[in-house]
Scaffold this active site. Structure first.
Site, PDB file in Angstrom:
ATOM      1  N   ASP A  30      54.138  40.686  54.052  1.00 17.88           N
ATOM      2  CA  ASP A  30      54.643  41.293  55.295  1.00 17.88           C
ATOM      3  C   ASP A  30      56.147  41.539  55.151  1.00 17.88           C
ATOM      4  O   ASP A  30      56.953  40.612  55.221  1.00 17.88           O
ATOM      5  CB  ASP A  30      54.350  40.361  56.480  1.00 17.88           C
ATOM      6  CG  ASP A  30      54.702  41.027  57.807  1.00 17.88           C
ATOM      7  OD1 ASP A  30      55.441  42.044  57.782  1.00 17.88           O
ATOM      8  OD2 ASP A  30      54.243  40.550  58.855  1.00 17.88           O
ATOM      9  N   SER A  79      62.838  60.546  54.275  1.00 24.87           N
ATOM     10  CA  SER A  79      62.252  61.403  55.299  1.00 24.87           C
ATOM     11  C   SER A  79      63.213  62.565  55.545  1.00 24.87           C
ATOM     12  O   SER A  79      64.432  62.409  55.389  1.00 24.87           O
ATOM     13  CB  SER A  79      62.079  60.601  56.587  1.00 24.87           C
ATOM     14  OG  SER A  79      62.014  61.459  57.704  1.00 24.87           O
ATOM     15  N   TYR A 134      65.723  55.087  62.579  1.00 22.99           N
ATOM     16  CA  TYR A 134      64.865  55.678  61.544  1.00 22.99           C
ATOM     17  C   TYR A 134      65.668  56.637  60.660  1.00 22.99           C
ATOM     18  O   TYR A 134      65.668  56.519  59.436  1.00 22.99           O
ATOM     19  CB  TYR A 134      63.691  56.411  62.203  1.00 22.99           C
ATOM     20  CG  TYR A 134      62.672  56.912  61.190  1.00 22.99           C
ATOM     21  CD1 TYR A 134      61.902  56.015  60.459  1.00 22.99           C
ATOM     22  CD2 TYR A 134      62.490  58.274  60.968  1.00 22.99           C
ATOM     23  CE1 TYR A 134      60.975  56.456  59.525  1.00 22.99           C
ATOM     24  CE2 TYR A 134      61.561  58.724  60.032  1.00 22.99           C
ATOM     25  CZ  TYR A 134      60.808  57.816  59.324  1.00 22.99           C
ATOM     26  OH  TYR A 134      59.898  58.258  58.387  1.00 22.99           O
ATOM     27  N   LYS A 175      66.622  55.936  56.703  1.00 25.74           N
ATOM     28  CA  LYS A 175      66.104  56.862  55.691  1.00 25.74           C
ATOM     29  C   LYS A 175      67.250  57.527  54.936  1.00 25.74           C
ATOM     30  O   LYS A 175      67.111  57.914  53.785  1.00 25.74           O
ATOM     31  CB  LYS A 175      65.182  57.891  56.343  1.00 25.74           C
ATOM     32  CG  LYS A 175      63.869  57.287  56.801  1.00 25.74           C
ATOM     33  CD  LYS A 175      63.091  56.720  55.613  1.00 25.74           C
ATOM     34  CE  LYS A 175      61.767  56.114  55.988  1.00 25.74           C
ATOM     35  NZ  LYS A 175      61.022  55.594  54.818  1.00 25.74           N
TER      36      LYS A 175
HETATM   37  N1  NAP Z   1      53.884  60.494  57.888  1.00 27.18           N
HETATM   38  C1  NAP Z   1      54.960  61.263  57.977  1.00 27.18           C
HETATM   39  O1  NAP Z   1      54.970  62.295  58.651  1.00 27.18           O
HETATM   40  C2  NAP Z   1      56.206  60.874  57.222  1.00 27.18           C
HETATM   41  C3  NAP Z   1      57.267  61.778  57.212  1.00 27.18           C
HETATM   42  C4  NAP Z   1      58.423  61.449  56.531  1.00 27.18           C
HETATM   43  C5  NAP Z   1      58.500  60.248  55.851  1.00 27.18           C
HETATM   44  N2  NAP Z   1      57.465  59.374  55.870  1.00 27.18           N
HETATM   45  C6  NAP Z   1      57.615  58.103  55.151  1.00 27.18           C
HETATM   46  O2  NAP Z   1      56.509  57.908  54.294  1.00 27.18           O
HETATM   47  C7  NAP Z   1      56.201  56.517  54.197  1.00 27.18           C
HETATM   48  C8  NAP Z   1      54.739  56.286  54.521  1.00 27.18           C
HETATM   49  O3  NAP Z   1      54.485  56.726  55.842  1.00 27.18           O
HETATM   50  P1  NAP Z   1      53.004  56.863  56.427  1.00 27.18           P
HETATM   51  O4  NAP Z   1      53.064  57.903  57.454  1.00 27.18           O
HETATM   52  O5  NAP Z   1      52.011  56.976  55.324  1.00 27.18           O
HETATM   53  O6  NAP Z   1      52.840  55.432  57.150  1.00 27.18           O
HETATM   54  P2  NAP Z   1      51.540  54.725  57.735  1.00 27.18           P
HETATM   55  O7  NAP Z   1      50.377  55.627  57.743  1.00 27.18           O
HETATM   56  O8  NAP Z   1      51.976  54.089  58.999  1.00 27.18           O
HETATM   57  O9  NAP Z   1      51.238  53.570  56.650  1.00 27.18           O
HETATM   58  C9  NAP Z   1      52.109  52.508  56.530  1.00 27.18           C
HETATM   59  C10 NAP Z   1      51.663  51.568  55.427  1.00 27.18           C
HETATM   60  O10 NAP Z   1      52.660  50.541  55.346  1.00 27.18           O
HETATM   61  C11 NAP Z   1      52.051  49.276  55.555  1.00 27.18           C
HETATM   62  N3  NAP Z   1      52.936  48.444  56.338  1.00 27.18           N
HETATM   63  C12 NAP Z   1      53.434  48.692  57.579  1.00 27.18           C
HETATM   64  N4  NAP Z   1      54.196  47.670  57.974  1.00 27.18           N
HETATM   65  C13 NAP Z   1      54.178  46.759  56.975  1.00 27.18           C
HETATM   66  C14 NAP Z   1      54.758  45.497  56.784  1.00 27.18           C
HETATM   67  N5  NAP Z   1      55.502  44.935  57.735  1.00 27.18           N
HETATM   68  N6  NAP Z   1      54.541  44.835  55.638  1.00 27.18           N
HETATM   69  C15 NAP Z   1      53.768  45.367  54.673  1.00 27.18           C
HETATM   70  N7  NAP Z   1      53.170  46.573  54.789  1.00 27.18           N
HETATM   71  C16 NAP Z   1      53.370  47.251  55.933  1.00 27.18           C
HETATM   72  C17 NAP Z   1      50.759  49.547  56.308  1.00 27.18           C
HETATM   73  O11 NAP Z   1      49.860  48.497  55.981  1.00 27.18           O
HETATM   74  P3  NAP Z   1      49.127  47.641  57.135  1.00 27.18           P
HETATM   75  O12 NAP Z   1      48.201  48.578  57.787  1.00 27.18           O
HETATM   76  O13 NAP Z   1      48.485  46.514  56.465  1.00 27.18           O
HETATM   77  O14 NAP Z   1      50.201  47.221  58.080  1.00 27.18           O
HETATM   78  C18 NAP Z   1      50.349  50.890  55.694  1.00 27.18           C
HETATM   79  O15 NAP Z   1      49.690  50.660  54.471  1.00 27.18           O
HETATM   80  C19 NAP Z   1      57.168  55.807  55.134  1.00 27.18           C
HETATM   81  O16 NAP Z   1      58.261  55.326  54.412  1.00 27.18           O
HETATM   82  C20 NAP Z   1      57.612  56.906  56.076  1.00 27.18           C
HETATM   83  O17 NAP Z   1      58.879  56.650  56.628  1.00 27.18           O
HETATM   84  C21 NAP Z   1      56.315  59.653  56.548  1.00 27.18           C
END
Ligand code: NAP
Length: 317
Positions: A106, A190, A203, A207
């Site tokens: 975590d 991001s 955020y 980033k």
């Molecule tokens: N999606 C977008 O539009 C977007 C855009 C720009 C940048 N990003 C970046 O891309 C990355 C991934 O984003 P995503 O959209 O794929 O996120 P997501 O769908 O929310 O997935 C997050 C992942 O991180 C894990 N996680 C969350 N909190 C945690 C913690 N405290 N300790 C360990 N694991 C944890 C979750 O596992 P659990 O379920 O077990 O908690 C899950 O596997 C991030 O850095 C985000 O800022 C995303």
């Protein structure tokens, strides 16, 4: 006459600068996604294992599958062991030759080097060729700092999760990469870091930290054979973005990761997806007051919709 020459020289210089700017834009849009030749990732990594943080959902999970498809063994790091087991099972079903290990961790509750040490020790027993620092956390909806949903706890979690893992894990795994004179580190930032985004203070700033850290590390490790890539996406379908249906500008995580992984070794800094890069370049060409206006309008619109939904839910309780 001399005056006319100066005017002509100024005109040609201006045209050359505009031409250079436009050419750079086209190269950033087309180069990594359509033009540049593919790179042998195994050769660049020179280590059979890929470590992905935040690997049980969204972009991280998709990176794990894409890297497994490209022949890497995978270490999945995330918070929830049951979800890790499910993803491991899915990976084993799809790629029978891939070895998969899991590490439940975590990142929000782990603040010290001592907390990280057992994971670091385990990871350093493996030849880690690729580290994907993907784990991240965002807001529920855009809001000014003191009114953020989740309050000070959320402020702390976002700050820690978005900055500490990428810094510590990179520092801990770089020594073995330096020894092998090879390795790939991918840091998920991001597009919100490209501009100071009102209503996304924590955020957007954290980033920006990821972008800055990666850029500086590229300078420090330029002659050590290590690739350090920043990926700064726009919207991708995931739990975090709350976007469910994919479109031209909002890919699903699988398409996004396939595209982003294919840019490794071709560019050090990109959005990860061609239609995202088009948006980034258009935003970059806008005067900052127009960009600020657009970003503010979008953020306040999203906040208004979220607050309305929250009020509706409170009424129905
Ligand atoms: N999606 C977008 O539009 C977007 C855009 C720009 C940048 N990003 C970046 O891309 C990355 C991934 O984003 P995503 O959209 O794929 O996120 P997501 O769908 O929310 O997935 C997050 C992942 O991180 C894990 N996680 C969350 N909190 C945690 C913690 N405290 N300790 C360990 N694991 C944890 C979750 O596992 P659990 O379920 O077990 O908690 C899950 O596997 C991030 O850095 C985000 O800022 C995303």
């Amino acid at each position: 006459m001399a005056c006319q020459c100066l005017v002509n020289a100024a005109g040609y210089t201006f045209l050359a600068l505009v031409g250079y700017k436009l050419l750079s834009v086209f190269i950033r849009i087309l180069g990594p996604y359509l033009l540049f030749p593919g790179v042998d990732l195994k050769n660049k990594a020179k280590g059979g294992w890929a470590v992905v943080t935040g690997a049980t959902d969204g972009i991280g999970k998709a990176y794990a599958f894409e890297l497994a498809r490209r022949g890497f063994n995978i270490v999945l790091v995330s918070r929830t062991q049951s979800k890790l087991n499910d993803v491991k099972k899915e990976l084993n079903e799809k790629f029978s030759n891939t070895e998969v290990r899991t590490f439940a961790f975590d990142f929000a509750r782990s603040m010290t080097r001592q907390d990280y040490q057992p994971m670091i020790d385990e990871l350093n027993k493996l030849e880690v060729g690729v580290l994907v620092n993907n784990v991240g956390m965002s807001y529920d909806y855009p809001e000014s700092l003191h009114k953020m949903e989740g309050g000070l706890d959320r402020v702390t979690d976002i700050t820690v999760i978005n900055t500490l893992p990428v810094t510590l894990l990179t520092a801990a795994l770089l020594p073995q990469m330096v020894d092998r004179h090879a390795g790939i580190v991918v840091n998920l930032s991001s597009a919100s870091a490209n501009y100071p985004m009102a209503l996304w203070a924590v955020y957007s700033s954290t980033k920006k930290y990821v972008q800055w850290l990666s850029e500086i590390l590229r300078r420090e490790y330029a002659n050590k054979g290590i690739t350090i890539q920043t990926i700064s996406p726009m919207l991708v379908c995931s739990n975090m973005s709350k976007v469910k249906r994919s479109s031209f500008f909002t890919p699903n995580a699988t398409s996004f990761a396939r595209s982003a992984v294919s840019t490794i070794g071709k560019t050090d800094d990109t959005s990860g997806y061609m239609s995202h890069q088009i948006q980034v370049e258009i935003m970059g060409l806008l005067p900052s007051f127009v960009r600020d206006y657009l970003i503010n309008s979008m953020s306040t619109g999203t906040r208004a919709a979220a607050l309305k939904k929250k009020a509706r839910e409170a009424k129905n309780e």
